[in-house]
Design an enzyme around this catalytic site. Sequence first.
Site, mmCIF file in Angstrom:
data_model
loop_
_atom_site.group_PDB
_atom_site.id
_atom_site.type_symbol
_atom_site.label_atom_id
_atom_site.label_comp_id
_atom_site.label_asym_id
_atom_site.label_seq_id
_atom_site.Cartn_x
_atom_site.Cartn_y
_atom_site.Cartn_z
ATOM 1 N N ASP A 71 37.365 49.178 47.953
ATOM 2 C CA ASP A 71 37.881 50.679 47.994
ATOM 3 C C ASP A 71 36.775 51.533 48.590
ATOM 4 O OD1 ASP A 71 40.565 49.931 47.173
ATOM 5 O OD2 ASP A 71 40.000 50.621 45.053
HETATM 6 N N1 URA Z 1 39.923 46.600 42.441
HETATM 7 C C1 URA Z 1 39.990 47.835 42.658
HETATM 8 O O1 URA Z 1 40.472 48.538 42.017
HETATM 9 N N2 URA Z 1 39.119 48.253 43.771
HETATM 10 C C2 URA Z 1 38.574 47.724 44.479
HETATM 11 O O2 URA Z 1 37.558 48.174 45.140
HETATM 12 C C3 URA Z 1 38.096 46.358 44.163
HETATM 13 C C4 URA Z 1 39.015 45.791 43.014
#
Ligand code: URA
Length: 229
Positions: free
Chosen positions: A101
Amino acid sequence: MRLDKLLSSSTAFTRSLAKVAIKQGKVKVDGVVVKNHGQKIAEDALVEYMGVSIKKPKPQFIMFHKPAGVVCANSDEDHQTVFDALMLPRMETLHIAGRLDIDTTGLLLITDDGQWSHRVTSPKHNHSKSYLIDLHSPITDKQVRILTEGVQLKGEPKRCLPAKIEIISELKIRMIIGEGKYHQVKRMMAAVGNHVVKLHREQIGNIKLDESLKENEWRELTAEEIELV
Ligand code: URA
């Protein structure tokens, strides 16, 4: 690899110029003119353009320390992308094996080898991911129990695989998970009534983020690291 892709990734030709050159009969594969630009070319084939042999580019395998605020996309109007930070040749051929993310930091693996990235991300190959998580509220025994038994996420048909949890402090844990569902860690913590404040990926399978890499820095994977997948 397709003939037009091989030609465009090994020379200065764009994909459309490569197609024209192939159609004009300027390209030979193992001594025979091939005019079908989509033809699949064997790994060990000898490809020549007007008598000059074309060397297939070496596949690229990169480890990048992703900072927060950078998106895992090929282009984005509003944010810097991972690829903006890389500045590599043949960048259009690269893709990310397991996105993060925008606000997550840590280990990203980037390659142009589709089979290798499939092994990284496919649940069949069972490469766990290790995350350091800063939490909004102190972790409770009940939350640990649900996560380690396999938490049910909203909208998912099955429960998550059991997670491994190491408690670093009441507001910081390390969690190791076997899957890579969309926003998985944040959804897992929300499902047990907690909230992720900061998320950092330290490891995928046996590949660890190199501690000497600062945020926004990258290096090529070693031959040993490539073999770990
Ligand atoms: N899980 C999440 O919620 N976000 C990420 O970036 C990676 C794993």
